[in-house]
Design a protein around this motif. Structure first.
Motif, PDB file in Angstrom:
ATOM      1  N   LEU A   5       0.836  -1.201   0.000  1.00 19.18           N
ATOM      2  CA  LEU A   5       0.000   0.000   0.000  1.00 19.18           C
ATOM      3  C   LEU A   5       0.872   1.252   0.000  1.00 19.18           C
ATOM      4  N   ILE A   6       1.933   1.229   0.809  1.00 21.91           N
ATOM      5  CA  ILE A   6       2.849   2.378   0.856  1.00 21.91           C
ATOM      6  C   ILE A   6       3.460   2.611  -0.521  1.00 21.91           C
ATOM      7  N   LYS A   7       3.843   1.504  -1.172  1.00 27.53           N
ATOM      8  CA  LYS A   7       4.426   1.600  -2.519  1.00 27.53           C
ATOM      9  C   LYS A   7       3.397   2.201  -3.484  1.00 27.53           C
ATOM     10  N   LYS A   8       2.169   1.721  -3.363  1.00 32.08           N
ATOM     11  CA  LYS A   8       1.103   2.184  -4.230  1.00 32.08           C
ATOM     12  C   LYS A   8       0.858   3.680  -4.048  1.00 32.08           C
ATOM     13  N   MET A   9       0.848   4.094  -2.770  1.00 32.58           N
ATOM     14  CA  MET A   9       0.621   5.501  -2.480  1.00 32.58           C
ATOM     15  C   MET A   9       1.781   6.351  -2.984  1.00 32.58           C
ATOM     16  N   ALA A  10       2.986   5.854  -2.837  1.00 34.48           N
ATOM     17  CA  ALA A  10       4.168   6.568  -3.318  1.00 34.48           C
ATOM     18  C   ALA A  10       4.093   6.704  -4.836  1.00 34.48           C
ATOM     19  N   ASN A  11       3.695   5.613  -5.500  1.00 38.79           N
ATOM     20  CA  ASN A  11       3.574   5.662  -6.958  1.00 38.79           C
ATOM     21  C   ASN A  11       2.521   6.664  -7.408  1.00 38.79           C
ATOM     22  N   LEU A  12       1.434   6.702  -6.636  1.00 37.59           N
ATOM     23  CA  LEU A  12       0.365   7.645  -6.965  1.00 37.59           C
ATOM     24  C   LEU A  12       0.868   9.078  -6.871  1.00 37.59           C
ATOM     25  N   LEU A  13       1.626   9.346  -5.794  1.00 36.61           N
ATOM     26  CA  LEU A  13       2.166  10.698  -5.615  1.00 36.61           C
ATOM     27  C   LEU A  13       3.124  11.048  -6.754  1.00 36.61           C
ATOM     28  N   LEU A  14       3.903  10.034  -7.178  1.00 36.17           N
ATOM     29  CA  LEU A  14       4.841  10.252  -8.278  1.00 36.17           C
ATOM     30  C   LEU A  14       4.108  10.504  -9.592  1.00 36.17           C
ATOM     31  N   SER A  15       2.936   9.887  -9.718  1.00 32.00           N
ATOM     32  CA  SER A  15       2.164  10.062 -10.961  1.00 32.00           C
ATOM     33  C   SER A  15       1.237  11.276 -10.878  1.00 32.00           C
ATOM     34  N   LYS A  16       1.632  12.228 -10.007  1.00 31.50           N
ATOM     35  CA  LYS A  16       0.930  13.514  -9.868  1.00 31.50           C
ATOM     36  C   LYS A  16      -0.468  13.400  -9.271  1.00 31.50           C
ATOM     37  N   ALA A  17      -0.761  12.295  -8.612  1.00 28.60           N
ATOM     38  CA  ALA A  17      -2.030  12.206  -7.899  1.00 28.60           C
ATOM     39  C   ALA A  17      -1.891  13.034  -6.629  1.00 28.60           C
ATOM     40  N   LYS A  18      -2.989  13.593  -6.157  1.00 33.31           N
ATOM     41  CA  LYS A  18      -2.935  14.465  -4.983  1.00 33.31           C
ATOM     42  C   LYS A  18      -3.456  13.716  -3.760  1.00 33.31           C
ATOM     43  N   MET A  19      -2.720  13.814  -2.651  1.00 35.18           N
ATOM     44  CA  MET A  19      -3.205  13.207  -1.417  1.00 35.18           C
ATOM     45  C   MET A  19      -4.148  14.208  -0.752  1.00 35.18           C
ATOM     46  N   LEU A  20      -5.333  13.740  -0.401  1.00 39.87           N
ATOM     47  CA  LEU A  20      -6.336  14.657   0.142  1.00 39.87           C
ATOM     48  C   LEU A  20      -6.458  14.560   1.659  1.00 39.87           C
ATOM     49  N   GLU A  21      -7.174  15.536   2.222  1.00 41.44           N
ATOM     50  CA  GLU A  21      -7.392  15.521   3.671  1.00 41.44           C
ATOM     51  C   GLU A  21      -8.602  14.668   4.049  1.00 41.44           C
ATOM     52  N   ILE A  22      -9.304  14.173   3.017  1.00 49.68           N
ATOM     53  CA  ILE A  22     -10.463  13.314   3.259  1.00 49.68           C
ATOM     54  C   ILE A  22      -9.953  11.885   3.398  1.00 49.68           C
ATOM     55  N   HIS A  23     -10.515  11.141   4.348  1.00 49.92           N
ATOM     56  CA  HIS A  23     -10.071   9.770   4.558  1.00 49.92           C
ATOM     57  C   HIS A  23     -11.106   8.757   4.108  1.00 49.92           C
ATOM     58  N   CYS A  24     -10.618   7.587   3.718  1.00 54.23           N
ATOM     59  CA  CYS A  24     -11.507   6.503   3.316  1.00 54.23           C
ATOM     60  C   CYS A  24     -12.282   6.043   4.556  1.00 54.23           C
ATOM     61  N   PRO A  25     -13.624   5.957   4.442  1.00 53.86           N
ATOM     62  CA  PRO A  25     -14.409   5.541   5.615  1.00 53.86           C
ATOM     63  C   PRO A  25     -14.105   4.113   6.072  1.00 53.86           C
ATOM     64  N   THR A  26     -13.571   3.293   5.191  1.00 54.57           N
ATOM     65  CA  THR A  26     -13.274   1.901   5.534  1.00 54.57           C
ATOM     66  C   THR A  26     -11.856   1.741   6.060  1.00 54.57           C
ATOM     67  N   CYS A  27     -10.873   2.241   5.310  1.00 55.88           N
ATOM     68  CA  CYS A  27      -9.467   2.003   5.658  1.00 55.88           C
ATOM     69  C   CYS A  27      -8.863   3.107   6.525  1.00 55.88           C
ATOM     70  N   LYS A  28      -9.549   4.253   6.629  1.00 53.27           N
ATOM     71  CA  LYS A  28      -9.043   5.391   7.412  1.00 53.27           C
ATOM     72  C   LYS A  28      -7.698   5.907   6.921  1.00 53.27           C
ATOM     73  N   ILE A  29      -7.443   5.737   5.643  1.00 50.63           N
ATOM     74  CA  ILE A  29      -6.212   6.298   5.074  1.00 50.63           C
ATOM     75  C   ILE A  29      -6.615   7.424   4.115  1.00 50.63           C
ATOM     76  N   PRO A  30      -5.689   8.331   3.832  1.00 52.41           N
ATOM     77  CA  PRO A  30      -6.056   9.461   2.974  1.00 52.41           C
ATOM     78  C   PRO A  30      -6.483   9.019   1.572  1.00 52.41           C
ATOM     79  N   LEU A  31      -7.463   9.708   1.041  1.00 52.41           N
ATOM     80  CA  LEU A  31      -7.909   9.427  -0.321  1.00 52.41           C
ATOM     81  C   LEU A  31      -7.023  10.194  -1.288  1.00 52.41           C
TER      82      LEU A  31
END
Ligand SMILES: [Zn+2]
Length: 110
Positions: A5-31
């Motif tokens: 998941l950390i790798k996935k999130m890092a890849n998303l950030l690298l691919s210009k995806a934006k980390m938001l302040e809203i969290h997933c209601p299930t996983c409680k991680i940033p959307l």
């Protein structure tokens, strides 16, 4: 949070995806937001922005209900409206209706 998941999130950030302040209601991680879509990198939950707007609208309506008028205020308001209507009204039938309504309001107000 596992390594994948950390790798996935890092890849998303690298691919210009934006980390938001809203969290997933299930996983409680940033959307994440990418291409106008908001989603959870873990469970692929898709956040519906329209739903949020709809909720806010409902909340707004609730607020209006809370500041609702007292029954007597409503009657007085209607009385004023009817008097305004009566001033402009030329149709005899409608004039009688308005007068009847005004009489009822007077009775209700006591
Ligand atoms: Zn999730």
């Amino acid at each position: 949070m596992n390594d994948d998941l950390i790798k996935k999130m890092a890849n998303l950030l690298l691919s210009k995806a934006k980390m938001l302040e809203i969290h997933c209601p299930t996983c409680k991680i940033p959307l994440f937001e990418k291409d106008g879509k908001i989603f959870c990198p873990s469970c692929n939950y898709v956040f519906n922005q329209e739903t949020k707007v709809e909720e806010q609208r409902e909340k707004h309506v609730e607020k209006e209900v809370v500041v609702s008028l007292e029954p007597l205020d409503v009657l007085t308001m209607k009385e004023k409206e009817l008097f305004e209507k009566l001033k402009r009204e030329k149709n005899l039938k409608r004039i009688i209706l308005i007068l009847k309504a005004l009489k009822l309001i007077k009775e209700l107000k006591g």
